[in-house]
Design an enzyme around this catalytic site. Sequence first.
Site, mmCIF file in Angstrom:
data_model
loop_
_atom_site.group_PDB
_atom_site.id
_atom_site.type_symbol
_atom_site.label_atom_id
_atom_site.label_comp_id
_atom_site.label_asym_id
_atom_site.label_seq_id
_atom_site.Cartn_x
_atom_site.Cartn_y
_atom_site.Cartn_z
ATOM 1 N N ARG A 159 31.519 -14.835 53.942
ATOM 2 C CA ARG A 159 32.394 -15.731 54.681
ATOM 3 C C ARG A 159 31.692 -16.130 55.975
ATOM 4 O O ARG A 159 31.657 -15.362 56.931
ATOM 5 C CB ARG A 159 33.717 -15.015 54.977
ATOM 6 C CG ARG A 159 34.811 -15.914 55.505
ATOM 7 C CD ARG A 159 35.934 -15.084 56.082
ATOM 8 N NE ARG A 159 35.594 -14.565 57.396
ATOM 9 C CZ ARG A 159 35.882 -13.344 57.828
ATOM 10 N NH1 ARG A 159 36.480 -12.482 57.060
ATOM 11 N NH2 ARG A 159 35.527 -12.974 59.059
ATOM 12 N N HIS A 164 37.898 -15.562 59.438
ATOM 13 C CA HIS A 164 38.853 -15.317 58.354
ATOM 14 C C HIS A 164 39.855 -16.466 58.290
ATOM 15 O O HIS A 164 40.105 -17.029 57.224
ATOM 16 C CB HIS A 164 39.570 -13.991 58.577
ATOM 17 C CG HIS A 164 40.658 -13.726 57.586
ATOM 18 N ND1 HIS A 164 40.403 -13.417 56.271
ATOM 19 C CD2 HIS A 164 42.002 -13.736 57.719
ATOM 20 C CE1 HIS A 164 41.547 -13.252 55.633
ATOM 21 N NE2 HIS A 164 42.530 -13.437 56.492
ATOM 22 N N TYR A 199 33.599 -8.502 65.734
ATOM 23 C CA TYR A 199 33.372 -7.390 64.811
ATOM 24 C C TYR A 199 32.121 -7.523 63.932
ATOM 25 O O TYR A 199 31.823 -6.616 63.170
ATOM 26 C CB TYR A 199 34.600 -7.186 63.904
ATOM 27 C CG TYR A 199 35.046 -8.416 63.134
ATOM 28 C CD1 TYR A 199 34.428 -8.794 61.945
ATOM 29 C CD2 TYR A 199 36.110 -9.189 63.590
ATOM 30 C CE1 TYR A 199 34.838 -9.895 61.233
ATOM 31 C CE2 TYR A 199 36.530 -10.299 62.890
ATOM 32 C CZ TYR A 199 35.899 -10.656 61.709
ATOM 33 O OH TYR A 199 36.311 -11.768 61.009
#
Length: 397
Positions: free
Chosen positions: A290, A294, A303
């Site tokens: 990805r 998100h 993160y």
Amino acid sequence: MTVESTAARKTTRRSSGTKRTASASPSTTKKTSTRAAAGATEPELVQLLTPEGERVQHPDYDIDLSTEELRGLYRDMVLTRRFDSEATSLQRQGELGLWASLLGQEAAQIGSGRALRDDDYVFPTYREHGVAWCRGVDPTNLLGMFRGVNNGGWDPNSNNFHLYTIVLGSQTLHATGYAMGIAKDGADSAVLAYFGDGASSQGDVNESFVFSAVYNAPVVFFCQNNQWAISEPIEKQTRVPLYQRARGFGFPGVRVDGNDVLACLAVTRSALERARRGEGPTLIEAFTYRMAAHTTSDDPTRYRRDAEREAWEAKDPILRLRAYLENEGHADAAFFEELEAESEALGKNVREVVRAMPVPEHMAMFDNVYADGHALVDEERAQFAAYQASFADGEGE
């Protein structure tokens, strides 16, 4: 606007990712090392097109496509990416409430989507914009739900493409039940169910594996393993490669290079044919990444590291197919120029259609929560109405 990933075209980048890694804390370094070690022992995956755009063979899966078909796959991925980038921009401009980008997952979606027959049925999550494109769903219809003006935007039976499912994993149960019905009706069509690596931890997904195996349902489970379930890395989801879970439920699993559109097409086509022959379910793990957040409410820089993204940019699904087309003489400059113009026209149309959509009625979200009303919902409606009124009175400024 370019139709390909601008970042993926760069040969040199800032060294912030390297600097951050060098200054990382011991605990962070340990996690990074764990991920690197895990990657070094990962099993091989089905690949027909290398990241450099070189065609390779596979003993179990292969595919022979014409120049027109290869160009079609490239066009699908380019236009899907353009649509996705426009939707992201529209959300940033306040035209959409939320958007879940598919950036980096075009090959997984277009390859699997083009493996379907018209009579097959698809159960998506909320990120399968490329599959929707393959099923003939008007891209602008996908945006109505994210703008809040409808509850889906299309008739699922018109394209055999179910409405987007927000609840994680529930669509796999729907797909299994539908597939069981197909088998009882004696039809030779199949069902394709999409979910992510994070949803693989949901009970619904595992229950669908049980039922589909026991009842030999003609369903293919297509897991897009994009490495991150929001901020949770894949090693927090499983200790074995996801495709190997299928063995425990009694049906085959296969891992495919999710950034290789040819491999995704070949593997999905084979699994669907197996399902139609009455041989039961298959789990496909599309190993991809990805590239974006998100959703537009997420900040992936909190993160994951730049170096990780940069490594995956070198595996860009669009760039590798373009390299193959150019190297093998399947496409010339005129083809890419025409596609760029088509991409611009698509982007303009998406912007115009979305901005012409009505502004959602704020209070409408309370109307259909319960069929007969509910005291708590009534209280929340009154509180929200008072909040909205405060802006009109100048109190909320």
